[in-house]
Design a protein around this motif. Structure first.
Motif, PDB file in Angstrom:
ATOM      1  N   ALA A 134       0.818  -1.213   0.000  1.00 46.06           N
ATOM      2  CA  ALA A 134       0.000   0.000   0.000  1.00 46.06           C
ATOM      3  C   ALA A 134       0.851   1.261   0.000  1.00 46.06           C
ATOM      4  O   ALA A 134       0.503   2.259  -0.642  1.00 46.06           O
ATOM      5  CB  ALA A 134      -0.923  -0.012   1.215  1.00 46.06           C
ATOM      6  N   HIS A 138       0.732   3.454  -4.811  1.00 40.80           N
ATOM      7  CA  HIS A 138       0.321   4.757  -5.371  1.00 40.80           C
ATOM      8  C   HIS A 138       1.515   5.547  -5.881  1.00 40.80           C
ATOM      9  O   HIS A 138       1.382   6.321  -6.842  1.00 40.80           O
ATOM     10  CB  HIS A 138      -0.472   5.557  -4.338  1.00 40.80           C
ATOM     11  CG  HIS A 138       0.256   5.853  -3.064  1.00 40.80           C
ATOM     12  ND1 HIS A 138       1.084   6.920  -2.903  1.00 40.80           N
ATOM     13  CD2 HIS A 138       0.249   5.194  -1.864  1.00 40.80           C
ATOM     14  CE1 HIS A 138       1.567   6.931  -1.676  1.00 40.80           C
ATOM     15  NE2 HIS A 138       1.086   5.891  -1.017  1.00 40.80           N
ATOM     16  N   TYR A 170       0.058  -6.794  -6.706  1.00 40.11           N
ATOM     17  CA  TYR A 170      -0.453  -5.765  -5.804  1.00 40.11           C
ATOM     18  C   TYR A 170      -1.934  -5.944  -5.482  1.00 40.11           C
ATOM     19  O   TYR A 170      -2.327  -5.999  -4.308  1.00 40.11           O
ATOM     20  CB  TYR A 170      -0.208  -4.371  -6.398  1.00 40.11           C
ATOM     21  CG  TYR A 170       1.150  -3.806  -6.050  1.00 40.11           C
ATOM     22  CD1 TYR A 170       1.298  -2.927  -4.988  1.00 40.11           C
ATOM     23  CD2 TYR A 170       2.287  -4.147  -6.769  1.00 40.11           C
ATOM     24  CE1 TYR A 170       2.542  -2.402  -4.645  1.00 40.11           C
ATOM     25  CE2 TYR A 170       3.530  -3.631  -6.458  1.00 40.11           C
ATOM     26  CZ  TYR A 170       3.657  -2.762  -5.379  1.00 40.11           C
ATOM     27  OH  TYR A 170       4.888  -2.254  -5.045  1.00 40.11           O
ATOM     28  N   TYR A 171      -2.763  -6.011  -6.501  1.00 38.14           N
ATOM     29  CA  TYR A 171      -4.203  -6.003  -6.246  1.00 38.14           C
ATOM     30  C   TYR A 171      -4.692  -7.221  -5.470  1.00 38.14           C
ATOM     31  O   TYR A 171      -5.477  -7.070  -4.520  1.00 38.14           O
ATOM     32  CB  TYR A 171      -4.986  -5.831  -7.542  1.00 38.14           C
ATOM     33  CG  TYR A 171      -6.467  -5.653  -7.295  1.00 38.14           C
ATOM     34  CD1 TYR A 171      -6.930  -4.537  -6.607  1.00 38.14           C
ATOM     35  CD2 TYR A 171      -7.385  -6.602  -7.730  1.00 38.14           C
ATOM     36  CE1 TYR A 171      -8.280  -4.367  -6.349  1.00 38.14           C
ATOM     37  CE2 TYR A 171      -8.743  -6.440  -7.480  1.00 38.14           C
ATOM     38  CZ  TYR A 171      -9.186  -5.323  -6.788  1.00 38.14           C
ATOM     39  OH  TYR A 171     -10.512  -5.156  -6.530  1.00 38.14           O
ATOM     40  N   ARG A 175      -6.857  -6.232  -2.144  1.00 37.16           N
ATOM     41  CA  ARG A 175      -8.257  -6.020  -2.524  1.00 37.16           C
ATOM     42  C   ARG A 175      -9.243  -6.254  -1.382  1.00 37.16           C
ATOM     43  O   ARG A 175     -10.356  -5.730  -1.410  1.00 37.16           O
ATOM     44  CB  ARG A 175      -8.619  -6.913  -3.708  1.00 37.16           C
ATOM     45  CG  ARG A 175      -8.485  -8.405  -3.448  1.00 37.16           C
ATOM     46  CD  ARG A 175      -8.883  -9.204  -4.670  1.00 37.16           C
ATOM     47  NE  ARG A 175      -8.419 -10.587  -4.588  1.00 37.16           N
ATOM     48  CZ  ARG A 175      -8.731 -11.515  -5.463  1.00 37.16           C
ATOM     49  NH1 ARG A 175      -9.501 -11.220  -6.491  1.00 37.16           N
ATOM     50  NH2 ARG A 175      -8.271 -12.738  -5.326  1.00 37.16           N
ATOM     51  N   TYR A 177      -8.601  -5.444   1.768  1.00 36.13           N
ATOM     52  CA  TYR A 177      -8.264  -4.466   2.798  1.00 36.13           C
ATOM     53  C   TYR A 177      -7.831  -5.209   4.086  1.00 36.13           C
ATOM     54  O   TYR A 177      -7.648  -6.419   4.077  1.00 36.13           O
ATOM     55  CB  TYR A 177      -9.427  -3.504   3.053  1.00 36.13           C
ATOM     56  CG  TYR A 177      -9.886  -2.791   1.796  1.00 36.13           C
ATOM     57  CD1 TYR A 177      -9.289  -1.620   1.380  1.00 36.13           C
ATOM     58  CD2 TYR A 177     -10.922  -3.306   1.005  1.00 36.13           C
ATOM     59  CE1 TYR A 177      -9.689  -0.964   0.216  1.00 36.13           C
ATOM     60  CE2 TYR A 177     -11.328  -2.662  -0.162  1.00 36.13           C
ATOM     61  CZ  TYR A 177     -10.705  -1.495  -0.542  1.00 36.13           C
ATOM     62  OH  TYR A 177     -11.097  -0.862  -1.690  1.00 36.13           O
ATOM     63  N   ILE A 189      -4.013   1.375   1.931  1.00 40.89           N
ATOM     64  CA  ILE A 189      -4.548   0.470   0.907  1.00 40.89           C
ATOM     65  C   ILE A 189      -5.536   1.205   0.004  1.00 40.89           C
ATOM     66  O   ILE A 189      -5.505   1.072  -1.230  1.00 40.89           O
ATOM     67  CB  ILE A 189      -5.201  -0.754   1.568  1.00 40.89           C
ATOM     68  CG1 ILE A 189      -4.132  -1.615   2.271  1.00 40.89           C
ATOM     69  CG2 ILE A 189      -5.945  -1.599   0.525  1.00 40.89           C
ATOM     70  CD1 ILE A 189      -4.699  -2.711   3.151  1.00 40.89           C
ATOM     71  N   SER A 192      -3.693   3.387  -2.497  1.00 46.32           N
ATOM     72  CA  SER A 192      -3.118   2.706  -3.657  1.00 46.32           C
ATOM     73  C   SER A 192      -4.179   2.135  -4.587  1.00 46.32           C
ATOM     74  O   SER A 192      -4.013   2.153  -5.809  1.00 46.32           O
ATOM     75  CB  SER A 192      -2.172   1.585  -3.190  1.00 46.32           C
ATOM     76  OG  SER A 192      -0.902   2.121  -2.877  1.00 46.32           O
ATOM     77  N   ILE A 193      -5.281   1.623  -4.046  1.00 47.06           N
ATOM     78  CA  ILE A 193      -6.314   1.063  -4.926  1.00 47.06           C
ATOM     79  C   ILE A 193      -7.012   2.167  -5.718  1.00 47.06           C
ATOM     80  O   ILE A 193      -7.345   1.982  -6.899  1.00 47.06           O
ATOM     81  CB  ILE A 193      -7.316   0.216  -4.116  1.00 47.06           C
ATOM     82  CG1 ILE A 193      -6.615  -1.045  -3.595  1.00 47.06           C
ATOM     83  CG2 ILE A 193      -8.510  -0.170  -4.977  1.00 47.06           C
ATOM     84  CD1 ILE A 193      -7.510  -1.974  -2.807  1.00 47.06           C
ATOM     85  N   GLY A 197      -6.978   2.096  -9.703  1.00 49.46           N
ATOM     86  CA  GLY A 197      -8.221   2.148 -10.461  1.00 49.46           C
ATOM     87  C   GLY A 197      -8.165   3.169 -11.578  1.00 49.46           C
ATOM     88  O   GLY A 197      -8.615   2.918 -12.701  1.00 49.46           O
ATOM     89  N   MET A 205     -13.006  -0.642  -9.614  1.00 51.91           N
ATOM     90  CA  MET A 205     -11.945  -0.662  -8.606  1.00 51.91           C
ATOM     91  C   MET A 205     -11.890   0.668  -7.868  1.00 51.91           C
ATOM     92  O   MET A 205     -11.792   0.715  -6.635  1.00 51.91           O
ATOM     93  CB  MET A 205     -10.598  -0.955  -9.274  1.00 51.91           C
ATOM     94  CG  MET A 205      -9.438  -1.115  -8.304  1.00 51.91           C
ATOM     95  SD  MET A 205      -7.842  -1.358  -9.140  1.00 51.91           S
ATOM     96  CE  MET A 205      -8.104  -2.957  -9.912  1.00 51.91           C
ATOM     97  N   ALA A 209     -12.822   1.392  -3.763  1.00 49.35           N
ATOM     98  CA  ALA A 209     -11.932   2.047  -2.808  1.00 49.35           C
ATOM     99  C   ALA A 209     -12.600   3.265  -2.177  1.00 49.35           C
ATOM    100  O   ALA A 209     -12.446   3.511  -0.972  1.00 49.35           O
ATOM    101  CB  ALA A 209     -10.631   2.443  -3.503  1.00 49.35           C
TER     102      ALA A 209
END
Length: 678
Positions: A134, A138, A170-171, A175, A177, A189, A192-193, A197, A205, A209
């Protein structure tokens, strides 16, 4: 009367199948262009921040990537974690320098970092796996976004490999959390999601988030992390983690804002109040806190600039945020550059933000108390029970002096007595080895004329929460069955005239305060917090406050928050119940649950961030009757704002509802005799 529904629906302004604008993470194309012009024109503080950032980049540095990145708690062990964190930061910094200067070597260096890690990384492991992903996701996406949309020469095969890393490494890790951890985890988290997205043009996605930002359970949402006063979930832990969590949630809001989704302004600028509260403490003041504010890790982090600039542009002044930003700006780099936006400032000068609260300070220590001269004094180590028995029926006070009073057995409360403490310093603690469950019970079923005030009933298995209060929460521990104040009679109205004032009951796995079979009850300025676990008889059956078979009840100016499995307030088979000017927030079940009751008034309360509906009027056999729900702020609960089944003579007016659940409808009012079974 028709409800006034507060249209707090966020600016999910992108159509369901619309594409995001690119570049569009921390800054848009216009923002980047403005930032570039400010740097090249040698405008300050932007030029100095750029130079500091650029000086920290060595484009000839070796890039070492790992297939398996391992990071344990507090970095032990740390295999590849440091290299990945540094690489992610350097990739973003170098991409920005490339964008400003056009020097290809910086673009090449940024691309080499992304390409090297994309080709090597398989997975993360150990305690901080999600957190490290996380922290870096990003950053990598911001670098990739700039490179991809700035004619850097990034090859399509490399772009595809980077996407593969995001989607297969990563995802999958992030995903679901991890709200059971301290809230900085889910803040990171989400950060970054949201970035992924947008970079991947995946609206679902992104929306997922944002929804978790608003409605995540346990410690997962912005409302679980920042309380209405600005105090944070980790305020008692240390200020480094607090600032980390605030920075991650604000970073997510920064990215969302680029795409037209405003997470900064929700709930009266809740992000701003979190930063303001923390900066106020770090700059030498001491705001009120529920629990002791940690003195650890008090250095100001570089997380204030873009928050300060955002609210400045919105015409809102947070004085302590501005002071904090001014304090760290001379050493800051990227944060100064990414704070640049093209949105015009509001005209007329900034308005100083004013905190809107529904209650004052609640619980022990809320006010100073004058003790009668004939009070019976109990020092730590003395017998509270003997003093209560001596005072029984006399209407005298038993004053329990400050200190930890360990109870060897459950206190049995007689009639005609006031049990008082000296505020937060007076702690009643039932010895876990006692064999008892409840700290205080009624001595007689017809108990009457009792007051309990100005003290703390501690339901945990220890009185010291340690440096990480989250580790001791009842949903994580094996604390056993621990109750607070449990008063029960055999018939309605058998107990009479019960008062609870400036009382704190916390961390009980059973109910915090349960009253069954009483008339004329007053609960004012109380703090009932973290009560109601999953112990026998099971989750959702014990609460912070449980009123059953009672009449003439007033619940006012109190705080019923963060029950880990129950509701803030639960009312069953009761009549003439007035619930007004309370904060009912962050509970895992309903905020306020009313079942089979009559003449219930729910007015002027803040009901937020509960994991089901904010207010639930439940049908079981006959339903409730003559219920008024008015002038409440009910927002960002995970179910409906107001949910009602087969309630007769329901009056609802002037409630502000917004951000509740995932549907456009903020309430569900049904005449159906529907029984909730899940």
């Amino acid at each position: 009367m028709k409800n006034i529904i507060l249209l707090f629906i966020l600016l999910f302004s992108l159509a369901a199948n619309a594409q995001f604008k690119h570049p569009g993470l921390d800054q848009s194309a216009a923002d980047l262009a403005l930032m570039k012009s400010l740097v090249l024109e040698n405008r300050q503080p932007y030029r100095a921040a750029f130079d500091r950032m650029k000086e920290g980049i060595d484009t000839d540095a070796e890039i070492k990537a790992f297939a398996h990145v391992l990071r344990g708690p507090y970095g032990k062990p740390n295999i590849g974690g440091g290299e990945l964190s540094k690489g992610a930061n350097m990739a973003y910094n170098a991409a920005l320098v490339w964008y400003v200067t056009g020097e290809q070597r910086y673009a090449d260096y940024s691309m080499r970092i992304l390409n090297t890690w994309s080709a090597a990384l398989w997975d993360f492991d150990y305690n901080d796996a999600k957190l490290l992903a996380a922290w870096t996701g990003h950053l990598l996406c911001n670098a990739a976004e700039i490179l991809r949309y700035s004619k850097s020469g990034w090859k399509q095969q490399d772009i595809s490999r980077f996407r593969n890393m995001l989607m297969t490494v990563y995802y999958p890790l992030m995903r679901f959390y991890y709200p059971q951890a301290n809230g900085n985890w889910d803040g990171a988290i989400i950060h970054s999601i949201i970035a992924m997205g947008i970079y991947l043009d995946d609206k679902k996605m992104f929306d997922n988030a944002v929804d978790h930002f608003l409605h995540g359970p346990v410690n997962g949402s912005i409302f679980k992390y920042i309380y209405p006063s600005g105090q944070c979930q980790e305020t008692m832990r240390d200020q480094g983690h607090v600032q980390l969590g605030l920075g991650e949630f604000a970073g997510a809001a920064q990215i969302a804002f680029t795409q037209g989704t405003d997470l900064f302004s929700i709930a009266d600028n809740r992000i701003g109040w979190g930063f303001e509260y923390t900066a106020r403490f770090l700059l030498g003041d001491k705001p009120h806190s529920y629990g002791i504010i940690s003195e650890r890790a008090k250095d100001l982090r570089d997380d204030y600039e873009y928050v300060y600039r955002h609210y400045q542009r919105a015409g809102i002044s947070f004085p302590y945020i501005q002071q904090a930003a001014d304090s760290v700006r001379a050493k800051a780099g990227r944060s100064v550059l990414t704070s640049v936006r093209v949105e015009p400032k509001k005209t007329g000068g900034p308005l100083t933000a004013k905190l809107k609260t529904h209650i004052g300070v609640a619980g022990a220590g809320a006010e100073k108390t004058t003790t009668p001269e004939d009070a019976i004094i109990v020092e730590p180590g003395g017998s509270i029970q003997q003093a209560l028995d001596k005072a029984a029926g006399s209407k005298r006070w038993v004053l329990v002096k400050a200190g930890i009073h360990t109870l060897d057995t459950t206190l049995r409360m007689p009639s005609g007595v006031t049990l008082a403490g000296e505020g937060l310093g007076t702690i009643l603690f039932l010895n876990p080895a006692s064999g008892g469950r409840d700290a205080i019970v009624n001595a007689l079923e017809d108990m009457s004329d009792v007051t309990i005030r100005d003290l703390v009933v501690e339901g945990s298995t220890k009185t010291d929460p340690g440096t990480d209060p989250n580790s001791n929460r009842s949903f994580r521990s094996n604390a056993g069955n621990r109750g607070g104040i449990i008063f029960r009679a055999q018939r309605e109205g058998q107990m009479q005239r019960l008062k609870f004032h400036n009382l704190t009951v916390q961390n009980c796995t059973f109910n915090g305060l349960l009253i069954s079979g009483a008339a004329d009850i007053s609960i004012t300025s109380c703090n009932l917090n973290e009560n109601g676990g999953s112990v026998v008889p099971g989750p959702r059956l014990q609460h912070n406050l449980f009123i059953s078979h009672c009449k003439n009840v007033t619940i006012r100016n109190s705080r019923m928050d963060t029950s880990p499995f129950g509701s803030g307030i639960a009312v069953l088979h009761s009549a003439a119940v007035h619930i007004d000017h309370n904060e009912v927030a962050r509970n895992a079940f309903y905020g306020i649950l009313v079942s089979e009751s009559s003449q219930v008034q729910i007015t002027d309360n803040l009901v937020e961030a509960n994991d089901r509906s904010g207010v639930m009027l439940e049908y079981l056999h006959s339903g409730s009757r003559n219920v008024t729900v008015s002038n409440n702020l009910i927002h960002y609960n995970n179910g409906f704002g107001l949910e009602s089944y087969a309630t007769t003579l329901l009056k609802q007016e002037n409630n502000l509802l917004g951000g509740n659940g995932n549907q456009s409808s903020q309430q569900k009012i049904s005449n159906e005799k529907y029984i909730v079974m899940d």
